[in-house]
Design a protein around this motif. Sequence first.
Motif, PDB file in Angstrom:
ATOM      1  N   ILE A 175      14.450   2.427   1.842  1.00  0.00           N
ATOM      2  CA  ILE A 175      14.428   1.014   2.338  1.00  0.00           C
ATOM      3  C   ILE A 175      13.254   0.434   2.229  1.00  0.00           C
ATOM      4  CG2 ILE A 175      14.695   0.220   4.613  1.00  0.00           C
ATOM      5  CD1 ILE A 175      16.855   2.510   5.240  1.00  0.00           C
ATOM      6  N   LEU A 176      12.109   0.826   2.207  1.00  0.00           N
ATOM      7  CA  LEU A 176      10.757   0.353   2.244  1.00  0.00           C
ATOM      8  C   LEU A 176      10.468  -0.509   1.000  1.00  0.00           C
ATOM      9  CD1 LEU A 176       8.412  -0.640   4.182  1.00  0.00           C
ATOM     10  CD2 LEU A 176       7.224   1.645   3.671  1.00  0.00           C
ATOM     11  N   ASP A 207      10.333  -5.203  -2.323  1.00  0.00           N
ATOM     12  CA  ASP A 207      10.932  -6.187  -3.338  1.00  0.00           C
ATOM     13  C   ASP A 207      11.573  -7.361  -2.979  1.00  0.00           C
ATOM     14  OD1 ASP A 207      10.096  -3.992  -5.114  1.00  0.00           O
ATOM     15  OD2 ASP A 207      12.040  -2.964  -5.340  1.00  0.00           O
ATOM     16  N   ALA A 208      12.209  -7.337  -2.008  1.00  0.00           N
ATOM     17  CA  ALA A 208      12.936  -8.451  -1.475  1.00  0.00           C
ATOM     18  C   ALA A 208      11.971  -9.573  -1.033  1.00  0.00           C
ATOM     19  CB  ALA A 208      13.789  -8.235  -0.280  1.00  0.00           C
ATOM     20  N   LEU A 209      10.905  -8.996  -0.312  1.00  0.00           N
ATOM     21  CA  LEU A 209       9.925 -10.007   0.267  1.00  0.00           C
ATOM     22  C   LEU A 209       8.998 -10.679  -1.164  1.00  0.00           C
ATOM     23  CD1 LEU A 209       8.633  -7.806   3.173  1.00  0.00           C
ATOM     24  CD2 LEU A 209       9.573 -10.264   3.298  1.00  0.00           C
ATOM     25  N   GLY A 241       8.548 -14.743  -2.547  1.00  0.00           N
ATOM     26  CA  GLY A 241       7.472 -15.143  -2.727  1.00  0.00           C
ATOM     27  C   GLY A 241       6.411 -14.977  -1.578  1.00  0.00           C
ATOM     28  N   TYR A 242       6.822 -14.132  -0.713  1.00  0.00           N
ATOM     29  CA  TYR A 242       5.861 -13.681   0.425  1.00  0.00           C
ATOM     30  C   TYR A 242       5.014 -12.541  -0.073  1.00  0.00           C
ATOM     31  CZ  TYR A 242       9.600 -15.771   3.348  1.00  0.00           C
ATOM     32  OH  TYR A 242      10.658 -16.654   4.017  1.00  0.00           O
ATOM     33  N   ASN A 243       3.970 -12.505   0.916  1.00  0.00           N
ATOM     34  CA  ASN A 243       2.992 -11.372   0.513  1.00  0.00           C
ATOM     35  C   ASN A 243       3.683 -10.091   1.423  1.00  0.00           C
ATOM     36  OD1 ASN A 243       1.117  -9.109   1.287  1.00  0.00           O
ATOM     37  ND2 ASN A 243      -0.404 -10.681   0.673  1.00  0.00           N
ATOM     38  N   PRO A 244       4.367  -9.140   0.425  1.00  0.00           N
ATOM     39  CA  PRO A 244       5.034  -8.106   1.321  1.00  0.00           C
ATOM     40  C   PRO A 244       4.252  -7.333   2.213  1.00  0.00           C
ATOM     41  CG  PRO A 244       5.424  -7.976  -1.191  1.00  0.00           C
ATOM     42  CD  PRO A 244       4.216  -8.916  -0.839  1.00  0.00           C
ATOM     43  N   ILE A 245       3.153  -6.969   1.836  1.00  0.00           N
ATOM     44  CA  ILE A 245       2.172  -6.212   2.590  1.00  0.00           C
ATOM     45  C   ILE A 245       1.868  -6.952   4.108  1.00  0.00           C
ATOM     46  CG2 ILE A 245      -0.116  -4.923   3.054  1.00  0.00           C
ATOM     47  CD1 ILE A 245       1.796  -3.681   0.972  1.00  0.00           C
ATOM     48  N   ASN A 246       1.387  -8.063   4.081  1.00  0.00           N
ATOM     49  CA  ASN A 246       1.250  -8.843   5.363  1.00  0.00           C
ATOM     50  C   ASN A 246       2.551  -8.914   6.113  1.00  0.00           C
ATOM     51  OD1 ASN A 246      -1.587  -9.117   4.378  1.00  0.00           O
ATOM     52  ND2 ASN A 246      -1.215 -11.446   3.938  1.00  0.00           N
ATOM     53  N   GLN A 247       3.698  -9.166   5.304  1.00  0.00           N
ATOM     54  CA  GLN A 247       4.933  -9.280   6.118  1.00  0.00           C
ATOM     55  C   GLN A 247       5.492  -8.158   6.917  1.00  0.00           C
ATOM     56  OE1 GLN A 247       4.489 -12.627   6.116  1.00  0.00           O
ATOM     57  NE2 GLN A 247       6.681 -12.489   6.741  1.00  0.00           N
ATOM     58  N   ILE A 248       5.101  -6.722   6.077  1.00  0.00           N
ATOM     59  CA  ILE A 248       5.680  -5.581   6.538  1.00  0.00           C
ATOM     60  C   ILE A 248       4.660  -5.237   7.842  1.00  0.00           C
ATOM     61  CG2 ILE A 248       5.749  -3.018   6.107  1.00  0.00           C
ATOM     62  CD1 ILE A 248       6.844  -4.089   3.141  1.00  0.00           C
ATOM     63  N   VAL A 249       3.359  -5.409   7.726  1.00  0.00           N
ATOM     64  CA  VAL A 249       2.359  -5.347   8.729  1.00  0.00           C
ATOM     65  C   VAL A 249       2.840  -6.124   9.851  1.00  0.00           C
ATOM     66  CG1 VAL A 249       0.210  -5.243   9.349  1.00  0.00           C
ATOM     67  CG2 VAL A 249       0.634  -4.298   7.270  1.00  0.00           C
ATOM     68  N   GLY A 250       3.115  -7.274   9.721  1.00  0.00           N
ATOM     69  CA  GLY A 250       3.411  -7.900  10.905  1.00  0.00           C
ATOM     70  C   GLY A 250       4.587  -7.503  11.633  1.00  0.00           C
ATOM     71  N   ILE A 290      10.618 -10.226   8.412  1.00  0.00           N
ATOM     72  CA  ILE A 290      11.241  -9.661   7.017  1.00  0.00           C
ATOM     73  C   ILE A 290      12.574 -10.717   6.617  1.00  0.00           C
ATOM     74  CG2 ILE A 290      12.390  -7.832   6.180  1.00  0.00           C
ATOM     75  CD1 ILE A 290       9.516  -7.325   6.877  1.00  0.00           C
ATOM     76  N   THR A 291      12.487 -10.960   5.569  1.00  0.00           N
ATOM     77  CA  THR A 291      13.698 -11.864   5.016  1.00  0.00           C
ATOM     78  C   THR A 291      14.989 -11.276   4.780  1.00  0.00           C
ATOM     79  OG1 THR A 291      14.191 -12.975   2.878  1.00  0.00           O
ATOM     80  CG2 THR A 291      13.357 -10.979   2.397  1.00  0.00           C
ATOM     81  N   THR A 292      15.877 -11.948   4.913  1.00  0.00           N
ATOM     82  CA  THR A 292      17.267 -11.506   4.814  1.00  0.00           C
ATOM     83  C   THR A 292      17.859 -11.299   3.573  1.00  0.00           C
ATOM     84  OG1 THR A 292      17.937 -13.941   4.937  1.00  0.00           O
ATOM     85  CG2 THR A 292      17.869 -12.737   7.112  1.00  0.00           C
ATOM     86  N   HIS A 293      16.943 -11.887   2.518  1.00  0.00           N
ATOM     87  CA  HIS A 293      17.324 -11.669   1.246  1.00  0.00           C
ATOM     88  C   HIS A 293      17.658 -10.258   0.863  1.00  0.00           C
ATOM     89  CE1 HIS A 293      17.067 -12.550  -3.113  1.00  0.00           C
ATOM     90  NE2 HIS A 293      16.303 -11.599  -3.432  1.00  0.00           N
TER      91      HIS A 293
END
Length: 81
Positions: free
Chosen positions: A21-22, A27-29, A33-42, A52-55
């Motif tokens: 899942i992670l 990959d979706a983030l 075009g997002y920074n996946p690490i920053n988004q997941i930490v947030g 987290i994107t709905t993509h």
Amino acid sequence: MLDKTVTFSLGSDREEGIKKILTTVYDALKEKGYNPINQIVGYILSEDPTYITTHNNARSLIRRIDRDELLQVLVKSYLGE
């Protein structure tokens, strides 16, 4: 007063599911075009799913994981256990 350490453990099947899942969420983030690490930490710090994107159904997927379980898998992976 409690004087015993509480233990927390996940089964290997559950751990593999969380990793899958992670990876999908990461990959979706990245695809969006997002920074996946920053988004997941947030998300981990706030539990706010809008990090987290709905993509590719990423937001729905990450909400299936308990935050404690996610942190355990991340720490275990980081320490190489």
